[in-house]
Design a protein around this motif. Structure first.
Motif, PDB file in Angstrom:
ATOM      1  N   ASP A  67       0.866  -1.177   0.000  1.00 48.26           N
ATOM      2  CA  ASP A  67       0.000   0.000   0.000  1.00 48.26           C
ATOM      3  C   ASP A  67       0.904   1.229   0.000  1.00 48.26           C
ATOM      4  O   ASP A  67       1.294   1.738   1.050  1.00 48.26           O
ATOM      5  N   GLU A  68       1.233   1.696  -1.184  1.00 45.34           N
ATOM      6  CA  GLU A  68       2.215   2.765  -1.328  1.00 45.34           C
ATOM      7  C   GLU A  68       1.709   4.111  -0.824  1.00 45.34           C
ATOM      8  O   GLU A  68       2.487   5.042  -0.637  1.00 45.34           O
ATOM      9  N   LYS A  69       0.395   4.237  -0.608  1.00 43.72           N
ATOM     10  CA  LYS A  69      -0.164   5.512  -0.143  1.00 43.72           C
ATOM     11  C   LYS A  69      -0.348   5.563   1.368  1.00 43.72           C
ATOM     12  O   LYS A  69      -0.817   6.561   1.904  1.00 43.72           O
ATOM     13  N   ALA A  70       0.041   4.488   2.056  1.00 46.48           N
ATOM     14  CA  ALA A  70      -0.151   4.436   3.509  1.00 46.48           C
ATOM     15  C   ALA A  70       0.776   5.415   4.218  1.00 46.48           C
ATOM     16  O   ALA A  70       1.941   5.574   3.848  1.00 46.48           O
ATOM     17  N   THR A  71       0.248   6.062   5.243  1.00 43.52           N
ATOM     18  CA  THR A  71       1.039   6.980   6.063  1.00 43.52           C
ATOM     19  C   THR A  71       1.074   6.549   7.525  1.00 43.52           C
ATOM     20  O   THR A  71       1.696   7.208   8.360  1.00 43.52           O
ATOM     21  N   GLY A  72       0.390   5.465   7.826  1.00 41.81           N
ATOM     22  CA  GLY A  72       0.365   4.950   9.190  1.00 41.81           C
ATOM     23  C   GLY A  72      -0.217   3.552   9.191  1.00 41.81           C
ATOM     24  O   GLY A  72      -0.540   2.994   8.132  1.00 41.81           O
ATOM     25  N   SER A  73      -0.360   2.974  10.365  1.00 39.08           N
ATOM     26  CA  SER A  73      -0.872   1.607  10.446  1.00 39.08           C
ATOM     27  C   SER A  73      -1.421   1.324  11.837  1.00 39.08           C
ATOM     28  O   SER A  73      -1.140   2.047  12.805  1.00 39.08           O
ATOM     29  N   TYR A  74      -2.224   0.266  11.903  1.00 41.93           N
ATOM     30  CA  TYR A  74      -2.734  -0.275  13.167  1.00 41.93           C
ATOM     31  C   TYR A  74      -2.366  -1.756  13.204  1.00 41.93           C
ATOM     32  O   TYR A  74      -2.428  -2.441  12.171  1.00 41.93           O
ATOM     33  N   VAL A  75      -2.021  -2.248  14.361  1.00 42.38           N
ATOM     34  CA  VAL A  75      -1.681  -3.660  14.536  1.00 42.38           C
ATOM     35  C   VAL A  75      -2.666  -4.260  15.539  1.00 42.38           C
ATOM     36  O   VAL A  75      -2.910  -3.680  16.603  1.00 42.38           O
ATOM     37  N   ILE A  76      -3.231  -5.408  15.182  1.00 42.72           N
ATOM     38  CA  ILE A  76      -4.155  -6.103  16.080  1.00 42.72           C
ATOM     39  C   ILE A  76      -3.661  -7.533  16.255  1.00 42.72           C
ATOM     40  O   ILE A  76      -3.423  -8.246  15.267  1.00 42.72           O
ATOM     41  N   VAL A  77      -3.497  -7.942  17.488  1.00 40.93           N
ATOM     42  CA  VAL A  77      -3.056  -9.300  17.812  1.00 40.93           C
ATOM     43  C   VAL A  77      -4.266 -10.081  18.309  1.00 40.93           C
ATOM     44  O   VAL A  77      -4.883  -9.713  19.318  1.00 40.93           O
ATOM     45  N   TYR A  78      -4.611 -11.142  17.601  1.00 40.20           N
ATOM     46  CA  TYR A  78      -5.711 -12.022  18.006  1.00 40.20           C
ATOM     47  C   TYR A  78      -5.094 -13.308  18.552  1.00 40.20           C
ATOM     48  O   TYR A  78      -4.493 -14.092  17.803  1.00 40.20           O
ATOM     49  N   THR A  79      -5.239 -13.541  19.830  1.00 43.61           N
ATOM     50  CA  THR A  79      -4.644 -14.742  20.407  1.00 43.61           C
ATOM     51  C   THR A  79      -5.228 -15.042  21.781  1.00 43.61           C
ATOM     52  O   THR A  79      -5.709 -14.140  22.481  1.00 43.61           O
ATOM     53  N   ASP A  80      -5.154 -16.303  22.159  1.00 42.30           N
ATOM     54  CA  ASP A  80      -5.483 -16.728  23.517  1.00 42.30           C
ATOM     55  C   ASP A  80      -4.242 -17.243  24.232  1.00 42.30           C
ATOM     56  O   ASP A  80      -4.342 -17.887  25.283  1.00 42.30           O
ATOM     57  N   GLU A  81      -3.084 -16.992  23.645  1.00 44.43           N
ATOM     58  CA  GLU A  81      -1.825 -17.363  24.292  1.00 44.43           C
ATOM     59  C   GLU A  81      -1.670 -16.595  25.599  1.00 44.43           C
ATOM     60  O   GLU A  81      -1.970 -15.395  25.671  1.00 44.43           O
ATOM     61  N   LYS A  82      -1.185 -17.274  26.612  1.00 47.77           N
ATOM     62  CA  LYS A  82      -0.975 -16.644  27.925  1.00 47.77           C
ATOM     63  C   LYS A  82       0.474 -16.888  28.345  1.00 47.77           C
ATOM     64  O   LYS A  82       0.794 -17.913  28.951  1.00 47.77           O
ATOM     65  N   PRO A  83       1.351 -15.952  28.010  1.00 41.91           N
ATOM     66  CA  PRO A  83       2.762 -16.135  28.373  1.00 41.91           C
ATOM     67  C   PRO A  83       2.966 -16.087  29.879  1.00 41.91           C
ATOM     68  O   PRO A  83       2.156 -15.503  30.623  1.00 41.91           O
ATOM     69  N   THR A  84       4.016 -16.706  30.336  1.00 46.09           N
ATOM     70  CA  THR A  84       4.319 -16.711  31.767  1.00 46.09           C
ATOM     71  C   THR A  84       4.561 -15.301  32.288  1.00 46.09           C
ATOM     72  O   THR A  84       4.187 -14.955  33.423  1.00 46.09           O
ATOM     73  N   TYR A  85       5.168 -14.485  31.418  1.00 48.94           N
ATOM     74  CA  TYR A  85       5.486 -13.115  31.839  1.00 48.94           C
ATOM     75  C   TYR A  85       5.191 -12.164  30.687  1.00 48.94           C
ATOM     76  O   TYR A  85       5.474 -12.474  29.520  1.00 48.94           O
ATOM     77  N   GLY A  86       4.629 -11.013  31.011  1.00 48.57           N
ATOM     78  CA  GLY A  86       4.416  -9.992  29.998  1.00 48.57           C
ATOM     79  C   GLY A  86       3.204 -10.260  29.125  1.00 48.57           C
ATOM     80  O   GLY A  86       2.242 -10.927  29.539  1.00 48.57           O
ATOM     81  N   PHE A  87       3.262  -9.764  27.893  1.00 50.90           N
ATOM     82  CA  PHE A  87       2.141  -9.841  26.968  1.00 50.90           C
ATOM     83  C   PHE A  87       2.476 -10.766  25.808  1.00 50.90           C
ATOM     84  O   PHE A  87       3.650 -10.949  25.451  1.00 50.90           O
ATOM     85  N   PRO A  88       1.459 -11.398  25.202  1.00 49.38           N
ATOM     86  CA  PRO A  88       1.731 -12.387  24.145  1.00 49.38           C
ATOM     87  C   PRO A  88       2.447 -11.775  22.949  1.00 49.38           C
ATOM     88  O   PRO A  88       2.121 -10.677  22.513  1.00 49.38           O
ATOM     89  N   TYR A  89       3.452 -12.510  22.474  1.00 43.26           N
ATOM     90  CA  TYR A  89       4.209 -12.134  21.266  1.00 43.26           C
ATOM     91  C   TYR A  89       4.807 -10.733  21.378  1.00 43.26           C
ATOM     92  O   TYR A  89       4.878  -9.993  20.396  1.00 43.26           O
ATOM     93  N   ALA A  90       5.262 -10.368  22.573  1.00 39.42           N
ATOM     94  CA  ALA A  90       5.771  -9.014  22.794  1.00 39.42           C
ATOM     95  C   ALA A  90       6.943  -8.687  21.863  1.00 39.42           C
ATOM     96  O   ALA A  90       7.020  -7.577  21.315  1.00 39.42           O
ATOM     97  N   ALA A  91       7.861  -9.630  21.691  1.00 42.15           N
ATOM     98  CA  ALA A  91       9.029  -9.372  20.833  1.00 42.15           C
ATOM     99  C   ALA A  91       8.606  -9.182  19.375  1.00 42.15           C
ATOM    100  O   ALA A  91       9.170  -8.352  18.648  1.00 42.15           O
ATOM    101  N   HIS A  92       7.588  -9.924  18.946  1.00 43.63           N
ATOM    102  CA  HIS A  92       7.104  -9.801  17.570  1.00 43.63           C
ATOM    103  C   HIS A  92       6.387  -8.469  17.363  1.00 43.63           C
ATOM    104  O   HIS A  92       6.530  -7.832  16.309  1.00 43.63           O
ATOM    105  N   VAL A  93       5.613  -8.052  18.367  1.00 49.99           N
ATOM    106  CA  VAL A  93       4.915  -6.766  18.271  1.00 49.99           C
ATOM    107  C   VAL A  93       5.924  -5.626  18.189  1.00 49.99           C
ATOM    108  O   VAL A  93       5.777  -4.698  17.379  1.00 49.99           O
TER     109      VAL A  93
END
Length: 326
Positions: A67-93
């Protein structure tokens, strides 16, 4: 489609995603690109599982950059993963946020959606999913006829009683007759009569004629099947006619048995891809390869989609199929 839809908050934004994708994401990352005053492309990928954060982020950001005209973005994480510490997929986010910023589409907000609540990513808040269901965006989109999670293709419901059709020989007369019948079906309002539907379904079984019918679905094609297949048109196509083509293709599947529905499923998948709905497109194309093992056209289109390709017609807001989201 040109209906205006006002997005006033996170619940509205989350409500649009299933309508844009055609289904409710699960264990997925979704990126919505943002343009001046509107949303742009919608990209979904399976949650990263064991994928390295940087590799996953670079791949997703590369797709979003189509999308060459994009000037921003939104990220949505859909998951039921429950990491031991912190938030799911934090490094990926974090990696994805960095890559999108590098691609000049900085992330405006990251949201988390689970099976029981939604929240702004990185916070402890827990908002009810009912807020999404009852949002203005969901109510408006539903009112205008959008229905995510409606499974259009069910072989058992379509029936197994239909007799096979015989593909025509492929003469010039056969081609002309098929194109005339197809045009009449798309320009009319009534469901084709059974015999007419079987004639069209038979025509789709002939590869050469099928390609012509794909091309003739688009009123603004430039004559080249290759260009038409990749969404390179001379102007904005008649999207109402394309919606009609999908409906007719579904009707054609009712008059033939399994094993002869692949061309119509491929057509529906291709048209969904032209609309910018890669997830729905891949679903129909996969069904085509299951109906006829290794159905070549569907295989090629799936390879195109899986490489992150976006149809040219979907890139340009002046020609694309989308509601105006402001």
């Amino acid at each position: 489609m040109t209906e205006k839809l006002t997005i006033t908050g996170s619940a509205d934004l989350l409500a649009t995603v299933p309508h844009l994708l055609g289904n409710q994401p699960k264990e997925s990352f979704v990126v919505l690109t943002a343009r001046l005053g509107s949303l742009g492309a919608t990209l979904r990928m399976d949650a990263p599982a064991e994928a390295a954060p940087l590799h996953y982020a670079q791949m997703m950001a590369t797709y979003a950059a189509n999308d060459e005209k994009a000037t921003g973005s939104y990220v949505i994480v859909y998951t039921d993963e429950k990491p031991t510490y912190g938030f799911p997929y934090a490094a990926h986010v974090l990696a994805l946020s960095n890559e999108l910023a590098t691609a000049r589409m900085p992330v405006r907000k990251v949201l988390l959606v689970t099976g029981t609540y939604w929240a702004t990513y990185g916070t402890t808040e827990k908002n009810s999913l009912d807020v999404i269901r009852d949002s203005n965006a969901n109510v408006t989109l539903t009112y205008f006829g959008s229905g995510p999670d409606i499974d259009l293709y069910n072989p058992e419901l379509l029936g197994t009683w239909a007799l096979p059709v015989q593909a025509p020989e492929g003469t010039d007369e056969d081609l002309d007759a098929a194109c005339r019948t197809w045009a009449a079906a798309l320009d009319g309002e009534d469901t084709p009569e059974k015999e007419t539907a079987r004639q069209l379904a038979a025509a789709f079984q002939h590869r050469h004629i099928r390609d012509y019918l794909f091309r003739e679905t688009i009123t603004t094609h430039n004559g080249s099947f290759g260009d038409t297949l990749t969404g390179k048109f001379t102007g904005r196509p008649d999207w109402d006619r394309i919606d009609r083509a999908e409906a007719v293709a579904f009707d054609l599947m009712k008059v033939v048995p399994t094993g002869q529905r692949a061309p119509m499923l491929a057509l529906m998948g291709w048209l969904e891809w032209l609309k910018g709905r890669g997830t729905q497109a891949d679903r129909y194309l996969k069904l085509a390869t299951e109906d006829v093992s290794g159905f070549r056209l569907a295989v090629l289109l799936r390879e195109l989609i899986n490489r992150g390709a976006v149809a040219d017609v979907a890139r340009d807001r002046g020609t694309s199929y989308q509601r105006r989201l402001i």
